[in-house]
Enzyme design. Structure first.
Site, PDB file in Angstrom:
ATOM      1  N   ILE A  21      73.703 -57.887-108.978  1.00  0.00           N
ATOM      2  CA  ILE A  21      72.513 -58.328-108.387  1.00  0.00           C
ATOM      3  C   ILE A  21      71.824 -57.008-108.185  1.00  0.00           C
ATOM      4  CG2 ILE A  21      71.205 -59.335-106.558  1.00  0.00           C
ATOM      5  CD1 ILE A  21      73.660 -61.298-106.203  1.00  0.00           C
ATOM      6  N   ASP A  22      70.675 -56.876-108.964  1.00  0.00           N
ATOM      7  CA  ASP A  22      69.896 -55.529-108.772  1.00  0.00           C
ATOM      8  C   ASP A  22      68.692 -55.755-107.681  1.00  0.00           C
ATOM      9  OD1 ASP A  22      71.376 -54.817-110.930  1.00  0.00           O
ATOM     10  OD2 ASP A  22      69.877 -54.761-112.409  1.00  0.00           O
ATOM     11  N   ILE A  23      68.632 -54.979-106.771  1.00  0.00           N
ATOM     12  CA  ILE A  23      67.827 -55.230-105.485  1.00  0.00           C
ATOM     13  C   ILE A  23      66.807 -54.067-105.429  1.00  0.00           C
ATOM     14  CG2 ILE A  23      67.511 -55.405-103.173  1.00  0.00           C
ATOM     15  CD1 ILE A  23      69.076 -57.804-104.303  1.00  0.00           C
ATOM     16  N   ARG A  79      66.314 -58.478-108.838  1.00  0.00           N
ATOM     17  CA  ARG A  79      65.529 -58.164-110.260  1.00  0.00           C
ATOM     18  C   ARG A  79      66.430 -58.407-111.335  1.00  0.00           C
ATOM     19  NH1 ARG A  79      60.099 -55.220-110.403  1.00  0.00           N
ATOM     20  NH2 ARG A  79      59.448 -55.541-108.096  1.00  0.00           N
ATOM     21  N   ASN A 114      73.503 -53.683-106.599  1.00  0.00           N
ATOM     22  CA  ASN A 114      73.133 -52.513-107.274  1.00  0.00           C
ATOM     23  C   ASN A 114      71.596 -52.218-106.705  1.00  0.00           C
ATOM     24  OD1 ASN A 114      72.826 -50.099-108.971  1.00  0.00           O
ATOM     25  ND2 ASN A 114      73.206 -51.271-110.803  1.00  0.00           N
TER      26      ASN A 114
END
Lengths: 264, 377
Positions: free
Chosen positions: A134-136, A147, A178
């Protein structure tokens, strides 16, 4: 008393690939070339790292599948557990990767677009081999926004915590958290973000993005609840000129960092 | 090739594996004479060396005043460059350490560099050579069949150092080259790496992608622009002290936890393959012989010890097989292609376009010019 010959938690170097070239980004952009993939894998191999993560950051963006030939070269060279992410969009690819010797697959963009992929992948190879990344990115108002597609696309979700819970329920064995804003900055993990996610995740959370030094890794585990720590720039660069020099801490340093951070 | 009877020098350990070797009536070779007459006089050890070095160091500090760094040191993780890093700091200089990553670093090399720069607090700069270009050029050299296949690494290393010196306006480059341990190297064993025409002609014939970013330099840079316009100077500081490789190693191990990597220049995985396997196998050149001979003439090793070390094979079969498969894989060719490259008949640099004659003349002019400038002062 933990033994100083082993890391007390997993410490994972992250290598980024773009069109077959090894790069390192800052905040998911400005990729700079950092050398040859195979040689870097070899060096981390000899450093006996706990686990190595390779993320192809160009694949999903360009709509490409994983570069299986390249991954085969890596798994042939790699004696440590390998996690691979980038361009994975169906369960067949997941199975193929695991058959090639990839220990864990990391899914991001495709899982955000179609969460069912996580359960399909888990059914295929088992939850223990499925990592959802999970890109934050921080929003203007201080909240956190997930995102996908290399940070370019906003993920629709009620909340970050709800998103994490959904993926765990779907069968994610681990969450790779991430942080886009800290990526490549060496400014330290965002521990507030990490805590938010770790309190709701019932599976291991890997902290990634911004690791400043070994002490920061200890803090992520002792204080913020992470199970493992991943870092790119920290293990790639050295000093004020960001000189490329691959490194990996000694177990004694990691144990020491954890002990120091554990003192209330 | 005409065969000549085997002969080995009675003083050092060089032998007729150097096709151009000449012996005097006492059986002493040209390398020994060359060392005695041309190189030994440049070796100033003891207190005279310390005084001479001190004068140069004062000059470096003076010229570097107000600059972030007063000198550049190359660092590879090997013993000479690691020891230079330590000595430079001890002399109170402010170096920028420069590492050139050609994609062949061993883990030992990077961890040695890490130990040295962190213990000494030296700033590091790394230039990473584009691997696809490096690979293409390295493969071109192997396919050409010439003896010196380490030209790509050697050439670009010098290019990076001097270009960085120019960019950062750093005058002095302090090198780990030294006559105590590397005075002897037969010319027949490998052509110079300064010849860009040679490099390009081999790449044009056997390469398959353009060299867009690969750092190179011209003969003009080397013989005129750097020394006389940029006024760069090279200090081979180890020639001013009683440098002993064995004790330097011991010191680095005790002081920094530095690790030994076996053979000379084995910090690069390619150089290890190239020197320990490729050259002996394809050309019958055993670089250990030149290295050991250098130690013998400088009095760091007895001739007997050198001879008994040469009794050992240059490589161990299992390790060589592993190195070959790694090198083949890195270069993106299969093992049988690498084997056929090794089996193909050897060529010399003369089989390809080069600036060999021009280099000869230029170096003579450069030496003359340098002498003139010195006498001007």
């Amino acid at each position: 008393m933990p033994s100083d010959s082993f890391n007390p938690f997993r410490v994972i170097p992250v290598l980024l690939l773009e069109e077959g070239r090894l790069v390192k980004t800052i905040r998911f952009s400005k990729p700079s070339y950092v050398g040859d993939l195979i040689n870097s894998v070899r060096i981390f191999n000899e450093k006996e790292v706990d686990e190595l993560a390779i993320l192809d950051i160009g694949a999903s963006k360009r709509g490409l599948s994983p570069n299986f030939d390249l991954i085969k070269d890596v798994t042939n060279e790699c004696f440590m557990p390998l996690a691979y992410g980038g361009g994975i969009s169906d369960a067949n690819q997941v199975r193929k990767l695991v058959e090639m010797g990839v220990e864990k697959v990391i899914i991001n963009s495709a899982a955000m677009a179609r969460p069912a992929l996580v359960s399909e992948a888990a059914k295929e190879v088992g939850s223990q081999s499925v990592v959802v990344s999970i890109d934050i990115k921080k929003t203007l108002f201080g909240g956190y926004q997930a995102r996908s597609v290399s940070g370019t696309k906003k993920v629709a979700a009620a909340s970050l915590q709800a998103l994490v819970k959904d993926f765990v329920e779907a069968g994610a064995g681990e969450i790779l958290l991430n942080n886009i804003d800290r990526d490549g900055t060496l400014l330290g993990y965002d521990h507030a973000l990490l805590k938010q996610v770790c309190t709701v995740a019932s599976v291991p959370v890997i902290s990634c993005g911004g690791a400043a030094d070994v002490a920061d890794l200890g803090k992520a585990v002792a204080q913020s609840g992470a199970s493992a720590c991943a870092a790119g720039a920290l293990f790639t660069f050295r000093g004020p000129h960001r000189a490329v020099l691959l490194s990996y801490p000694k177990p004694a340093e990691v144990n020491e960092a954890l002990r120091t951070s554990s003192i209330p | 090739m005409k065969t000549r009877p085997y002969q080995i020098c009675t003083h050092c350990v060089m032998d007729t594996s150097d096709p151009e070797i000449v012996f005097d009536s006492a059986g002493v070779c040209n390398h020994c004479h060359d060392f005695e007459h041309h190189q030994k006089p440049q070796l100033i050890g003891g207190s005279a060396g310390a005084v001479a070095l001190d004068a140069i160091v004062t000059q470096i500090k003076e010229q570097g005043k107000g600059q972030e760094y007063d000198c550049i040191i190359g660092i590879s993780g090997g013993v000479d460059s690691s020891y230079v890093a330590y000595r430079v700091l001890e002399l109170g200089l402010r170096p920028l350490a420069v590492h050139v990553d050609t994609g062949w670093n061993s883990e030992l090399a990077v961890s040695n560099i890490e130990k040295i720069v962190s213990a000494l607090g030296i700033d590091l700069h790394t230039t990473v050579i584009d691997w696809e270009e490096m690979r293409d050029l390295q493969l071109a050299f192997l396919r050409s069949g010439v003896a010196n296949c380490d030209v790509p690494q050697d050439h670009t290393f010098v290019a990076v150092l001097f270009k960085l010196a120019a960019r950062k306006s750093i005058r002095w480059i302090i090198s780990g080259h030294n006559l105590q341990t590397e005075s002897i190297l037969p010319e027949a064993w490998g052509y110079t790496s300064i010849d860009r025409k040679h490099l390009r002609s081999i790449h044009n014939l056997y390469g398959s992608r353009p060299l867009r970013t690969f750092p190179t330099y011209s003969l003009f840079d080397y013989t005129f622009y750097w020394p006389f316009v940029k006024r760069n100077k090279i200090l081979k500081m180890l020639n001013f002290e009683d440098y002993n490789k064995q004790s330097a190693k011991q010191f680095l191990i005790e002081r920094f936890g530095w690790r030994d990597y076996g053979g000379k220049h084995y910090e690069s995985r390619f150089t290890k393959f190239f020197q320990s396997y490729y050259l002996p196998k394809k050309f019958g050149f055993d670089k250990r012989r030149a290295h050991l001979a250098s130690l013998v003439v400088s009095g760091q090793l007895s001739r007997e010890a050198a001879l008994s070390e040469l009794e050992l094979p240059p490589y161990n079969e299992a390790e060589a097989a592993e190195d070959c498969s790694f090198v083949a894989k890195k270069l993106g060719i299969n093992k049988s292609e690498l084997e056929s490259i090794i089996a193909a008949s050897p060529k010399t640099y003369r089989d390809y376009p080069s600036n060999a004659d021009l280099i000869d003349r230029l170096l003579r002019v450069k030496a003359k010019l340098a002498r003139l400038l010195r006498s001007d002062k």
